[in-house]
Motif scaffolding. Structure first.
Motif, short mmCIF file in Angstrom:
data_model
loop_
_atom_site.label_atom_id
_atom_site.label_comp_id
_atom_site.label_asym_id
_atom_site.label_seq_id
_atom_site.Cartn_x
_atom_site.Cartn_y
_atom_site.Cartn_z
N CYS A 48 43.52 38.81 28.11
CA CYS A 48 43.46 37.84 27.01
C CYS A 48 43.08 36.43 27.43
O CYS A 48 42.59 35.66 26.60
CB CYS A 48 44.78 37.82 26.25
SG CYS A 48 46.21 37.36 27.28
N GLY A 49 43.30 36.03 28.70
CA GLY A 49 42.98 34.67 29.09
C GLY A 49 43.75 33.66 28.27
O GLY A 49 44.98 33.62 28.31
N SER A 50 43.07 32.85 27.48
CA SER A 50 43.71 31.85 26.63
C SER A 50 44.29 32.44 25.35
O SER A 50 44.97 31.74 24.61
CB SER A 50 42.69 30.78 26.24
OG SER A 50 41.68 31.35 25.41
N GLY A 51 43.99 33.72 25.08
CA GLY A 51 44.43 34.34 23.84
C GLY A 51 43.51 34.11 22.67
O GLY A 51 43.82 34.48 21.54
N VAL A 52 42.32 33.55 22.94
CA VAL A 52 41.44 33.15 21.83
C VAL A 52 41.05 34.34 20.96
O VAL A 52 40.99 34.21 19.73
CB VAL A 52 40.19 32.41 22.37
CG1 VAL A 52 39.37 33.28 23.30
CG2 VAL A 52 39.34 31.88 21.22
N LEU A 53 40.80 35.51 21.54
CA LEU A 53 40.36 36.64 20.73
C LEU A 53 41.50 37.19 19.87
O LEU A 53 41.31 37.49 18.69
CB LEU A 53 39.80 37.75 21.62
CG LEU A 53 38.60 37.36 22.48
CD1 LEU A 53 38.13 38.56 23.32
CD2 LEU A 53 37.45 36.83 21.63
N ALA A 54 42.68 37.31 20.45
CA ALA A 54 43.83 37.78 19.67
C ALA A 54 44.16 36.82 18.54
O ALA A 54 44.42 37.23 17.40
CB ALA A 54 45.04 37.96 20.58
#
Length: 294
Positions: free
Chosen positions: A167-173
């Motif tokens: 997810c990294g920064s969570g931008v997609l979720a």
């Protein structure tokens, strides 16, 4: 306060001794960068590879005695290495704010916008995710993230469950939740990424519908959609695992794939998914598909 920045471009074998010399001369920090456009896309786990040509930069405080030592060392190193250093004086700034010069609201698809915190989209129908660059990768500026955001903008997300794997920064979720998904699981092995995702979810008002966890804690039960914006090697290795996390007739989108890797990725996922025509952005590819019935 001002700073003196000294940079050398050298072969990687020279880096350890050069870095130690600059630090011993009072450098507050040294950084390494690619000097010849040679990306390191998939280094082996547990390794920190260097490029063949490395730009090594040292930062010094603007103090006469320190600067005199640093400049004398630079001249000596330049003569020994046969390379000319780049020396520049940098005025002090509010460094945590300088990114705003280049980070502006951006639209992905028809209605999804990624905006810096405190800025708005010039669109009355915009679905906005507010996100500042931080420790974790993912603001939409990289082509692979942009491909995933555009794919999400066109997906049917209302009342759907979503997994953002890597997810990294969570931008997609977070974008999926803002676009109508009912629940999202954000997965990453990096604890900093999970921390950033939780903070970004809280800021965007979706923390109560997002669960961030490492891979071994992913809840049981398949999701309606799964996104994985990672790299080709891990995508191949994880194909069976990711397929098991998607329900029958659910949707998959994977990116982080270079154009010449797309055939390998499609072959890896074809046993479980009816695949769509790949989407491309520059040299990057997104592969998507629908989960077959068991």
């Amino acid at each position: 306060m001002a700073w003196l920045q000294i940079s050398f471009v050298v072969e990687r074998d020279c880096v350890p001794l050069l870095e130690a010399a600059l630090e011993n001369a009072g450098a507050l920090a040294t950084t390494l960068g690619d000097a010849a456009d040679e990306p390191q896309l998939e280094p082996p786990l547990g390794t920190t590879p260097l490029w063949r040509r490395v730009r090594l930069t040292a930062l010094y405080p603007d103090q006469p005695q320190v600067l005199a030592t640093a400049l004398a060392l630079s001249r000596s190193l330049a003569a020994h290495l046969g390379v000319k250093p780049q020396i520049e004086r940098i005025e002090d700034r509010i460094w945590e704010q300088t990114w705003r010069d280049d980070f502006e609201p951006a639209r992905f698809g028809r209605r999804l916008w990624i905006c810096p915190q405190g800025q708005s989209a010039d669109d009355p129908d915009a679905v906005v995710v507010e996100l500042d660059p931080g420790l974790a990768f993912g603001t939409g500026r990289h082509p692979t993230t942009a491909l995933c955001l555009r794919w999400l903008d066109g997906a049917d997300l209302v009342e759907k469950t979503v997994i953002d794997y890597g997810c990294g920064s969570g931008v997609l979720a977070i974008a999926a939740l803002r676009l109508g998904a009912i629940h999202a699981v954000a997965v990453d092995h990096d604890l900093q990424a999970l921390e950033a995702t939780r903070a970004n979810a809280e800021h965007n008002g979706v923390a109560d519908r997002l669960f961030a966890c490492p891979p071994e804690e992913v809840p049981e039960g398949p999701a309606d959609l799964l996104l994985a914006n990672i790299l080709a090697g891990p995508l191949v290795e994880l194909a069976a695992r990711l397929a098991a996390l998607v329900r029958a007739e659910g949707r998959l989108a994977v990116s982080g794939i270079l154009h010449d890797q797309s055939a390998q990725i499609m072959a890896a996922y074809a046993p479980w998914f009816r695949l769509d025509k790949p989407r491309t952005a520059n040299e990057w590819v997104l592969v998507s598909g629908c989960r077959k019935q068991s």
